[in-house]
Design an enzyme around this catalytic site. Structure first.
Site, PDB file in Angstrom:
ATOM      1  CG  ASP A 240      -1.743   1.343   1.830  1.00 14.55           C
ATOM      2  OD1 ASP A 240      -1.994   1.886  -0.149  1.00 14.55           O
ATOM      3  OD2 ASP A 240      -2.564   1.777   2.753  1.00 14.55           O
ATOM      4  CE  LYS A 247      -0.030   3.346   3.431  1.00 17.33           C
ATOM      5  NZ  LYS A 247      -1.294   4.190   4.641  1.00 17.33           N
ATOM      6  CG  ASP A 258      -2.416  -2.744   3.913  1.00 19.24           C
ATOM      7  OD1 ASP A 258      -3.281  -2.354   4.942  1.00 19.24           O
ATOM      8  OD2 ASP A 258      -2.978  -0.945   3.170  1.00 19.24           O
ATOM      9  CD  GLU A 319      -5.216   1.006   0.325  1.00 17.30           C
ATOM     10  OE1 GLU A 319      -5.229   2.223   1.288  1.00 17.30           O
ATOM     11  OE2 GLU A 319      -4.943  -0.275   1.470  1.00 17.30           O
ATOM     12  NE  ARG A 321     -11.840   2.742   4.047  1.00 16.47           N
ATOM     13  CZ  ARG A 321     -11.817   4.110   4.958  1.00 16.47           C
ATOM     14  NH1 ARG A 321     -12.805   5.214   5.466  1.00 16.47           N
ATOM     15  NH2 ARG A 321     -10.538   4.782   5.418  1.00 16.47           N
TER      16      ARG A 321
HETATM   17  N1  BES Z   1      -3.144   0.207   4.960  1.00 13.14           N
HETATM   18  C1  BES Z   1      -3.707   1.106   5.428  1.00 13.14           C
HETATM   19  C2  BES Z   1      -4.097   1.343   7.006  1.00 13.14           C
HETATM   20  C3  BES Z   1      -2.720   1.357   8.176  1.00 13.14           C
HETATM   21  C4  BES Z   1      -1.745   2.181   8.267  1.00 13.14           C
HETATM   22  C5  BES Z   1      -2.403  -0.106   8.185  1.00 13.14           C
HETATM   23  C6  BES Z   1      -0.567   1.903   9.674  1.00 13.14           C
HETATM   24  C7  BES Z   1      -1.662  -0.562   9.508  1.00 13.14           C
HETATM   25  C8  BES Z   1      -0.717   1.079   9.504  1.00 13.14           C
HETATM   26  C9  BES Z   1      -4.965   2.065   5.351  1.00 13.14           C
HETATM   27  O1  BES Z   1      -5.453   1.869   3.565  1.00 13.14           O
HETATM   28  C10 BES Z   1      -4.834   3.330   4.590  1.00 13.14           C
HETATM   29  O2  BES Z   1      -3.622   3.994   4.567  1.00 13.14           O
HETATM   30  N2  BES Z   1      -5.878   4.213   5.644  1.00 13.14           N
HETATM   31  C11 BES Z   1      -5.804   5.671   5.769  1.00 13.14           C
HETATM   32  C12 BES Z   1      -7.479   5.649   6.061  1.00 13.14           C
HETATM   33  C13 BES Z   1      -7.603   7.112   5.416  1.00 13.14           C
HETATM   34  C14 BES Z   1      -6.965   7.386   3.894  1.00 13.14           C
HETATM   35  C15 BES Z   1      -8.778   7.997   5.563  1.00 13.14           C
HETATM   36  C16 BES Z   1      -5.586   5.652   7.454  1.00 13.14           C
HETATM   37  O3  BES Z   1      -5.778   5.509   7.837  1.00 13.14           O
HETATM   38  O4  BES Z   1      -4.358   7.005   7.656  1.00 13.14           O
HETATM   39 ZN    ZN Z   2      -3.916  -0.117   2.933  1.00 16.18          ZN
HETATM   40 ZN    ZN Z   3      -4.462   3.074   2.144  1.00 18.50          ZN
END
Ligand code: BES
Ligand code: ZN
Ligand code: ZN
Length: 470
Positions: A240, A247, A258, A319, A321
């Site tokens: 991811d 990111k 992920d 992504e 979801r």
């Molecule tokens: N895979 C990430 C969530 C994550 C973050 C898992 C840190 C493990 C450690 C997910 O896809 C994500 O990036 N979520 C975002 C959502 C936001 C954009 C609403 C997040 O958590 O920042």
């Molecule tokens: Zn993710």
């Molecule tokens: Zn993500």
């Protein structure tokens, strides 16, 4: 390392070293009290002391409960692995502590060295649990189930720890096929062409900029006299990057994890089939890589998901979801199950809410949440319920589509992500479904409890325990 359960007198057992677990109270009455005092040993939880001339390793516990025994066993095994001892044993009278010992030794002794040119070569080969009571037959069942679940947890860890260059959606599908073959499971794999036929447009959008084709993996374990049917759904983002909502560099590191939800689901079906549980299990995995490029899906896109709902994309990093929306819908269409559980490293917000050690549990059925809470307490995993409410639901409304993939407010992100998934759960399945956010619990960069650096295998133990209880 080989672990075994033996039924004999401790005095008859041959070993290089014996482990002894003491509370502070027991220490006062210990025959080794003097030597231990000299060494400064106070029997604090997770402290250990070698008495080499007595061939004994003394381990401190606050109590002889599973949680304390599991934790100190992990400390003990790490220390033993650095010694010259080839065999170790421990006497047990209480068979309910067998799983905790197995978990402590197997999970605490785990290390992942695939990418090291020089591997550690611990001398320790055998650990024996010496069961001194008569009902050996029932103890051996407890023991062998515990070994199956601990090994499955290590299997899950291994996959989580595999780098994205080695484990991409296509190699993930191959690995699932191999597991299916070894464990006699059904296996169906949908490549991008098949996914397009199934209208999995939301899932396909996420993987579009990757050079690896997205895959939907369906494994099934169908015992003859299944009492219940359980659907397991796993988020399998083999990487991811965040996509165009890229990111920051530091947050991208570790994002090979992920896929941990998908890895957990594989570990659970492996354990269930090896324990020969009377439960039919269908595992559905969305294996996708979220990358950038000219072909990438973007913020402002509107996706049509498999169930026909339209989704406004405002952030390509939300992504998981989008992948799960299609996989959840596919799973519900293909198998009518009694229970449906999804495992996903879904939100950073879940870690903010409950900390890094705890899995966030969401869903509509308090009863089901309670049962899972009980299973996790028994299995020594931490879970906490995050409650849905109608106000948070409004935060994922869209002005231009049926739903938005991110919340319009900065709080409650784990729950709004859970509510997004809820929009793809059919009315008749609302009370059968729970969502597990393992974003914090699935991976660690510092050891805690039985976990070492890397994937933890979160979900495998508590779900195996739940399945056993059915
Ligand atoms: N895979 C990430 C969530 C994550 C973050 C898992 C840190 C493990 C450690 C997910 O896809 C994500 O990036 N979520 C975002 C959502 C936001 C954009 C609403 C997040 O958590 O920042
Ligand atoms: Zn993710
Ligand atoms: Zn993500």
């Amino acid at each position: 390392m080989n672990i075994q359960l033996l039924n004999q007198n401790i005095s008859d057992a041959k070993t290089d070293i014996s482990l002894e677990y003491l509370t502070a109270d027991q220490l006062k009455k210990s025959k080794n009290k003097k030597a231990l005092k000299l060494a400064g040993f106070k029997a604090n939880q997770d402290s250990i002391c070698f008495l080499h001339n007595k061939n004994t390793l003394v381990c401190g516990v606050d109590s002889h409960t599973a949680d304390d025994v599991r934790s100190v066993s992990a400390v003990a095994i790490k220390a033993l692995k650095n010694t010259e001892y080839k065999s170790a044993n421990i006497a047990i009278e209480d068979k309910t502590l067998i799983p905790a010992l197995v978990e402590g030794f197997v999970l605490g002794g785990y290390s992942y060295e695939v990418y090291k040119t020089t591997k550690s070569k611990p001398k320790l080969k055998d650990i024996s649990l010496i069961y001194t009571k008569d009902d050996y037959k029932s103890a051996i069942k407890v023991f062998s189930d515990a070994v199956i679940v601990a090994d499955a947890t290590c299997f899950t860890r291994d996959i989580v720890n595999t780098i994205p260059e080695d484990l991409n959606p296509v190699t993930f599908a191959k690995l699932a096929k191999k597991l299916a073959k070894e464990n006699g499971l059904g296996c169906k794999i949908l490549d991008e062409k098949a996914l397009a036929k199934e209208n999995c447009t939301s899932m396909l959008a996420v993987g579009r900029a990757s050079r690896h084709e997205s895959q939907l993996i369906h494994l099934s374990y169908k015992p003859k006299n299944a009492k219940k049917k359980v659907n397991l759904i796993g988020k399998g983002l083999t990487y991811d990057s965040g996509g165009l909502s890229l990111k920051p560099g530091a947050s991208m590191v570790t994002m090979k994890m992920d896929k941990a939800g998908a890895c957990a689901v594989l570990g659970i079906i492996k354990a269930a089939s090896e324990m020969k549980l009377d439960v039919e299990i269908n595992a559905f995995i969305g294996a996708v890589e979220n990358m950038i490029g000219g072909d990438a899906y973007k913020p402002d896109d509107v996706l049509v998901s498999r169930n026909g709902k339209t989704i406004e994309v405002r952030n390509t990093d939300a992504e998981g979801r989008l992948v799960l929306a299609d996989v959840l819908d596919y799973a519900q269409d293909k198998v009518k199950a009694d229970y449906m559980f999804d495992f996903a490293t879904l939100t950073g917000a879940c870690m903010v809410a409950v900390g890094q050690y705890t899995t966030g549990v969401m869903g509509h059925s308090s009863k089901l949440k309670h049962s899972v809470g009980k299973a996790s307490a028994n299995a020594g995993e931490l879970t906490a319920s995050l409650p849905f409410n109608k106000h948070l639901k409004k935060q994922i409304k869209s002005e231009i589509a049926d739903i938005c993939n991110i919340s319009n407010k900065p709080y409650g992100g784990a729950i709004t992500a859970g509510l997004f998934l809820d929009a793809f759960i059919k009315e008749e399945n609302k009370d059968k479904w729970l969502h597990f956010d393992i974003a914090g619990s699935a991976y660690t960069e510092s050891p805690w409890d039985v976990n070492v650096y890397g994937g933890t295998g979160a979900g495998v133990r508590f779900m195996s325990e739940f399945l056993k209880s059915l």
